[in-house]
Design an enzyme around this catalytic site. Sequence first.
Site, PDB file in Angstrom:
ATOM      1  N   HIS A  35       0.838  -1.196   0.000  1.00  0.00           N
ATOM      2  CA  HIS A  35       0.000   0.000   0.000  1.00  0.00           C
ATOM      3  C   HIS A  35       0.873   1.246   0.000  1.00  0.00           C
ATOM      4  O   HIS A  35       1.892   1.287   0.688  1.00  0.00           O
ATOM      5  CB  HIS A  35      -0.896   0.045   1.238  1.00  0.00           C
ATOM      6  CG  HIS A  35      -1.924  -1.029   1.289  1.00  0.00           C
ATOM      7  ND1 HIS A  35      -1.633  -2.340   1.590  1.00  0.00           N
ATOM      8  CD2 HIS A  35      -3.255  -0.991   1.052  1.00  0.00           C
ATOM      9  CE1 HIS A  35      -2.736  -3.053   1.552  1.00  0.00           C
ATOM     10  NE2 HIS A  35      -3.731  -2.263   1.222  1.00  0.00           N
ATOM     11  N   LYS A  60      -1.418  -7.846  -4.162  1.00  0.00           N
ATOM     12  CA  LYS A  60      -2.331  -6.710  -4.033  1.00  0.00           C
ATOM     13  C   LYS A  60      -1.521  -5.426  -3.954  1.00  0.00           C
ATOM     14  O   LYS A  60      -0.701  -5.254  -3.053  1.00  0.00           O
ATOM     15  CB  LYS A  60      -3.211  -6.871  -2.793  1.00  0.00           C
ATOM     16  CG  LYS A  60      -4.233  -5.745  -2.629  1.00  0.00           C
ATOM     17  CD  LYS A  60      -5.220  -6.038  -1.509  1.00  0.00           C
ATOM     18  CE  LYS A  60      -4.590  -5.869  -0.166  1.00  0.00           C
ATOM     19  NZ  LYS A  60      -5.537  -5.919   0.955  1.00  0.00           N
TER      20      LYS A  60
END
Length: 194
Positions: A35, A60
Amino acid sequence: KRGQALGAWVDMPYTEDLPEGLHGLDPSRLVLSWHDFEGTPPDLGAVFSRMRSRGAAVYKIVTTARDFPEALSALNFMEREGHRGDLCAFAMGAPGVASRVLALAWGSCATYAAAPGCGAAAPGQMDLADLVRIYRPLDLRRDARLYALAGWPLAHTQTPSFFNPWLERAGLPDRYVPFPCTDPRDLIHSGLPL
């Protein structure tokens, strides 16, 4: 490890110093997550390459879109790298809402929404029921025409909940999507199928 033995998946934050053996976790039930809470860096491909060297079932990559060009950068990254089926990518923040709506059609293997009644876990995350009812991401195709609502801010708009059901009733595969942007020229010259 015990959770994986019972069938659970593990979502592990990716860092450069992550050990090669991934703490003994089974890569077939592992999501490596990265992230960026500050923005969308231009080198997402390099981040993805480093992550892939660790071996996981899903990678991700979630950035923060501070403006429309950063949301577009996340979408373009999905389109370039999502063909393997192991990339989950989208952008947080109000400008990133469109990336969550378009994620599946643009190559992401998943998108994230808030469970009903739980509230958003990240900026720009919408309720799952709204995502499915208003935008129908599961049957959205990459070649669908996008009708854009441009401006800043757009969090208050309810027009997608009116126009998208109308498009569905008319039998059109297209979507009406808000694109928060401060300069509409960014959207006009984006290359999106508008």
